[in-house]
Design a protein around this motif. Sequence first.
Motif, PDB file in Angstrom:
ATOM      1  N   ASP A 221       4.922  10.179  -3.780  1.00 47.69           N
ATOM      2  CA  ASP A 221       4.254  10.325  -2.493  1.00 47.69           C
ATOM      3  C   ASP A 221       3.824  11.766  -2.250  1.00 47.69           C
ATOM      4  O   ASP A 221       2.747  12.013  -1.684  1.00 47.69           O
ATOM      5  N   ARG A 222       4.630  12.725  -2.662  1.00 47.39           N
ATOM      6  CA  ARG A 222       4.245  14.127  -2.485  1.00 47.39           C
ATOM      7  C   ARG A 222       3.015  14.462  -3.313  1.00 47.39           C
ATOM      8  O   ARG A 222       2.124  15.191  -2.863  1.00 47.39           O
ATOM      9  N   LEU A 223       2.950  13.938  -4.530  1.00 45.43           N
ATOM     10  CA  LEU A 223       1.776  14.178  -5.362  1.00 45.43           C
ATOM     11  C   LEU A 223       0.531  13.506  -4.785  1.00 45.43           C
ATOM     12  O   LEU A 223      -0.556  14.094  -4.762  1.00 45.43           O
ATOM     13  N   LEU A 224       0.674  12.266  -4.313  1.00 44.74           N
ATOM     14  CA  LEU A 224      -0.456  11.572  -3.709  1.00 44.74           C
ATOM     15  C   LEU A 224      -0.920  12.280  -2.451  1.00 44.74           C
ATOM     16  O   LEU A 224      -2.129  12.362  -2.173  1.00 44.74           O
ATOM     17  N   ASP A 225       0.018  12.822  -1.686  1.00 46.71           N
ATOM     18  CA  ASP A 225      -0.353  13.596  -0.498  1.00 46.71           C
ATOM     19  C   ASP A 225      -1.106  14.869  -0.890  1.00 46.71           C
ATOM     20  O   ASP A 225      -2.105  15.235  -0.258  1.00 46.71           O
ATOM     21  N   LEU A 226      -0.626  15.566  -1.933  1.00 44.63           N
ATOM     22  CA  LEU A 226      -1.308  16.771  -2.396  1.00 44.63           C
ATOM     23  C   LEU A 226      -2.736  16.463  -2.840  1.00 44.63           C
ATOM     24  O   LEU A 226      -3.648  17.278  -2.659  1.00 44.63           O
ATOM     25  N   ALA A 227      -2.913  15.288  -3.426  1.00 45.48           N
ATOM     26  CA  ALA A 227      -4.240  14.891  -3.904  1.00 45.48           C
ATOM     27  C   ALA A 227      -5.098  14.276  -2.798  1.00 45.48           C
ATOM     28  O   ALA A 227      -6.278  13.993  -3.025  1.00 45.48           O
ATOM     29  N   GLY A 228      -4.512  14.057  -1.628  1.00 48.19           N
ATOM     30  CA  GLY A 228      -5.261  13.475  -0.521  1.00 48.19           C
ATOM     31  C   GLY A 228      -5.619  12.022  -0.726  1.00 48.19           C
ATOM     32  O   GLY A 228      -6.678  11.558  -0.298  1.00 48.19           O
ATOM     33  N   VAL A 229      -4.740  11.256  -1.349  1.00 48.28           N
ATOM     34  CA  VAL A 229      -5.023   9.859  -1.677  1.00 48.28           C
ATOM     35  C   VAL A 229      -4.761   8.968  -0.464  1.00 48.28           C
ATOM     36  O   VAL A 229      -3.688   8.998   0.136  1.00 48.28           O
ATOM     37  N   GLY A 230      -5.767   8.170  -0.117  1.00 45.75           N
ATOM     38  CA  GLY A 230      -5.660   7.251   1.009  1.00 45.75           C
ATOM     39  C   GLY A 230      -6.608   6.088   0.826  1.00 45.75           C
ATOM     40  O   GLY A 230      -7.142   5.854  -0.276  1.00 45.75           O
ATOM     41  N   PRO A 231      -6.896   5.325   1.881  1.00 46.92           N
ATOM     42  CA  PRO A 231      -7.787   4.169   1.775  1.00 46.92           C
ATOM     43  C   PRO A 231      -9.156   4.562   1.216  1.00 46.92           C
ATOM     44  O   PRO A 231      -9.783   5.513   1.683  1.00 46.92           O
ATOM     45  N   GLY A 232      -9.571   3.855   0.176  1.00 48.70           N
ATOM     46  CA  GLY A 232     -10.879   4.077  -0.411  1.00 48.70           C
ATOM     47  C   GLY A 232     -10.978   5.209  -1.403  1.00 48.70           C
ATOM     48  O   GLY A 232     -12.033   5.395  -2.022  1.00 48.70           O
ATOM     49  N   THR A 233      -9.924   5.982  -1.613  1.00 42.56           N
ATOM     50  CA  THR A 233      -9.958   7.093  -2.575  1.00 42.56           C
ATOM     51  C   THR A 233     -10.210   6.574  -3.983  1.00 42.56           C
ATOM     52  O   THR A 233      -9.590   5.605  -4.423  1.00 42.56           O
ATOM     53  N   ARG A 234     -11.131   7.220  -4.679  1.00 48.28           N
ATOM     54  CA  ARG A 234     -11.341   6.944  -6.099  1.00 48.28           C
ATOM     55  C   ARG A 234     -10.447   7.915  -6.866  1.00 48.28           C
ATOM     56  O   ARG A 234     -10.722   9.108  -6.939  1.00 48.28           O
ATOM     57  N   LEU A 235      -9.357   7.375  -7.424  1.00 48.34           N
ATOM     58  CA  LEU A 235      -8.325   8.192  -8.061  1.00 48.34           C
ATOM     59  C   LEU A 235      -8.337   8.017  -9.567  1.00 48.34           C
ATOM     60  O   LEU A 235      -8.337   6.890 -10.070  1.00 48.34           O
ATOM     61  N   LEU A 236      -8.335   9.141 -10.271  1.00 52.34           N
ATOM     62  CA  LEU A 236      -8.124   9.138 -11.715  1.00 52.34           C
ATOM     63  C   LEU A 236      -6.713   9.628 -11.995  1.00 52.34           C
ATOM     64  O   LEU A 236      -6.314  10.691 -11.514  1.00 52.34           O
ATOM     65  N   GLU A 237      -5.970   8.856 -12.766  1.00 55.45           N
ATOM     66  CA  GLU A 237      -4.644   9.279 -13.227  1.00 55.45           C
ATOM     67  C   GLU A 237      -4.727   9.516 -14.732  1.00 55.45           C
ATOM     68  O   GLU A 237      -5.104   8.618 -15.490  1.00 55.45           O
ATOM     69  N   ILE A 238      -4.365  10.713 -15.160  1.00 53.85           N
ATOM     70  CA  ILE A 238      -4.343  11.038 -16.586  1.00 53.85           C
ATOM     71  C   ILE A 238      -2.897  10.986 -17.052  1.00 53.85           C
ATOM     72  O   ILE A 238      -2.088  11.839 -16.701  1.00 53.85           O
ATOM     73  N   GLY A 239      -2.571   9.963 -17.829  1.00 48.22           N
ATOM     74  CA  GLY A 239      -1.199   9.726 -18.255  1.00 48.22           C
ATOM     75  C   GLY A 239      -0.559   8.679 -17.365  1.00 48.22           C
ATOM     76  O   GLY A 239      -0.057   8.990 -16.292  1.00 48.22           O
ATOM     77  N   THR A 240      -0.562   7.427 -17.799  1.00 51.41           N
ATOM     78  CA  THR A 240      -0.189   6.306 -16.933  1.00 51.41           C
ATOM     79  C   THR A 240       1.302   6.170 -16.724  1.00 51.41           C
ATOM     80  O   THR A 240       1.745   5.764 -15.649  1.00 51.41           O
ATOM     81  N   GLY A 241       2.097   6.484 -17.756  1.00 51.53           N
ATOM     82  CA  GLY A 241       3.490   6.070 -17.686  1.00 51.53           C
ATOM     83  C   GLY A 241       3.540   4.552 -17.682  1.00 51.53           C
ATOM     84  O   GLY A 241       2.763   3.875 -18.369  1.00 51.53           O
ATOM     85  N   TRP A 242       4.435   3.977 -16.869  1.00 48.56           N
ATOM     86  CA  TRP A 242       4.523   2.528 -16.770  1.00 48.56           C
ATOM     87  C   TRP A 242       3.944   2.026 -15.453  1.00 48.56           C
ATOM     88  O   TRP A 242       4.243   0.932 -15.018  1.00 48.56           O
ATOM     89  N   GLY A 243       3.108   2.848 -14.814  1.00 44.87           N
ATOM     90  CA  GLY A 243       2.261   2.340 -13.747  1.00 44.87           C
ATOM     91  C   GLY A 243       2.706   2.524 -12.322  1.00 44.87           C
ATOM     92  O   GLY A 243       1.992   2.131 -11.402  1.00 44.87           O
ATOM     93  N   GLU A 244       3.869   3.117 -12.083  1.00 45.03           N
ATOM     94  CA  GLU A 244       4.381   3.162 -10.715  1.00 45.03           C
ATOM     95  C   GLU A 244       3.484   3.991  -9.790  1.00 45.03           C
ATOM     96  O   GLU A 244       3.233   3.602  -8.649  1.00 45.03           O
ATOM     97  N   LEU A 245       2.986   5.131 -10.267  1.00 45.03           N
ATOM     98  CA  LEU A 245       2.130   5.951  -9.410  1.00 45.03           C
ATOM     99  C   LEU A 245       0.830   5.215  -9.085  1.00 45.03           C
ATOM    100  O   LEU A 245       0.369   5.219  -7.932  1.00 45.03           O
ATOM    101  N   ALA A 246       0.237   4.571 -10.080  1.00 44.64           N
ATOM    102  CA  ALA A 246      -1.006   3.837  -9.840  1.00 44.64           C
ATOM    103  C   ALA A 246      -0.795   2.720  -8.826  1.00 44.64           C
ATOM    104  O   ALA A 246      -1.619   2.512  -7.922  1.00 44.64           O
ATOM    105  N   ILE A 247       0.306   1.996  -8.955  1.00 43.46           N
ATOM    106  CA  ILE A 247       0.607   0.897  -8.033  1.00 43.46           C
ATOM    107  C   ILE A 247       0.823   1.435  -6.625  1.00 43.46           C
ATOM    108  O   ILE A 247       0.335   0.866  -5.637  1.00 43.46           O
ATOM    109  N   ARG A 248       1.526   2.546  -6.515  1.00 45.59           N
ATOM    110  CA  ARG A 248       1.808   3.110  -5.195  1.00 45.59           C
ATOM    111  C   ARG A 248       0.527   3.672  -4.554  1.00 45.59           C
ATOM    112  O   ARG A 248       0.345   3.585  -3.338  1.00 45.59           O
ATOM    113  N   ALA A 249      -0.355   4.230  -5.375  1.00 42.35           N
ATOM    114  CA  ALA A 249      -1.633   4.713  -4.852  1.00 42.35           C
ATOM    115  C   ALA A 249      -2.491   3.537  -4.381  1.00 42.35           C
ATOM    116  O   ALA A 249      -3.160   3.613  -3.334  1.00 42.35           O
ATOM    117  N   ALA A 250      -2.492   2.453  -5.160  1.00 43.68           N
ATOM    118  CA  ALA A 250      -3.259   1.276  -4.766  1.00 43.68           C
ATOM    119  C   ALA A 250      -2.750   0.694  -3.457  1.00 43.68           C
ATOM    120  O   ALA A 250      -3.543   0.200  -2.638  1.00 43.68           O
TER     121      ALA A 250
END
Length: 426
Positions: A196-225
């Motif tokens: 959440d701190r990283l998503l806040d730093l990136a300003g991620v919210g409704p409608g944000t087009r987010l690129l994640e470099i390095g997926t891991g097992w997907g938790e950040l992508a799921i939480r951003a979605a």
Amino acid sequence: MSTPDTSAPTFDPIDSNSPASEACWPDVVAVPDCSAARAAVAQWIIERALDRLPLRVAMGEGRLLGTGGPLMEVRAPEAFLRRIAAYGLIGFGESYMADEWEAEDLTGVLTVLAEHITTLVPAPLQRLRRWWAARRPAAERNTADGARANIQRHYDLSNDLFATFLDPTLTYSSAVFDHLPADWSQLREAQHRKIDRLLDLAGVGPGTRLLEIGTGWGELAIRAAARGAYVRSVTLSAEQRDRALQRARAAGQQDRVCVELCDYREVTGRYDAVVSVEMIEAVGAEYWGEYFRTLDRVLSPGGRVALQAITMAHERMLATRATYTWIHKYIFPGGIIPSLRAMEDTAAAHTSLRLTHCTGYGPHYAETLRLWRERFVQHAADVDALGFDAVFRRMWTFYLAYSEAGFRSGYLDVHHLQLTKNGAAR
């Protein structure tokens, strides 16, 4: 003089339940040859160094070195000394893998060594480092093909292996706890706090087009979605890609999460935000410029980049950046940990990106690693059932303790960084 073996380990840990064999672990099974002169000099340096440390080092029966502290029991002193004489710290790690020394408080021993790493070898001898230190294999350079092979050697070992010691989020990077020390029950929440701190730093919210470099097992992508973002996540690990897509579907976010097998250098398009967690460590120093140029190229005007990066002191990074280590040989081929200064200077030299926020969490990574290590040891039977042998388990335990010691000693740190084009305040 022995030449350090810089070839990649040939082991295939799956289906290797038998004791260590020369085919699986050639440099663990075989104690290296070493000239009498080199062995004598090494023994003098090693025993002199150990005798000055706040450790208790039992060198076989009846000999005790050190000034007091965690106990390190050297069961095979001659082999232990020969390995270090031949291969330095690579030999030190291989000696542990060979069960030639043991420590009840392994992290405690390694923390003491990390705290004194710059003074273990006398200064005049340190200047001879380039004559004996192993050099990084050319095959491990992070070209497009090399990076894919390097990533697969670690992250494609087995999803089930990582599940034995990671929390249910399957997040394989430092958590951020609300207080220290922590316990296992707090790890999942701490990983979400970090994300959440990283998503806040990136300003991620409704409608944000987010690129994640390095997926891991997907938790950040799921939480951003779940925030309403549209996520494109790229990885070089087929195992991680498949599991991340499964998890996105299970979370009902398959329409907002796209996970692709793609090198960061091949990414196209423009994005409102870019997040990359502990990815730059795998890039390689010669490609840092290209990494930051990619971030700059794909970031839309007014967008933000948020990075989580393991770091070390700049002077230490410069002194060790060309060295081939035990971690490179067995855990993270091709990796190099940057300094904050190196990242900031690289971004300034190659891009319009400027650092606008930086926060350190080193003690939190030490605690994260402790919890992983304890969990891994507790689940030794599960690791065995997956087909990994006892040498692999000792290797992985040493890796987790070695990494934890780096953060406990302050040798390593981890930071959250925010970058924006031309340093525009956000």
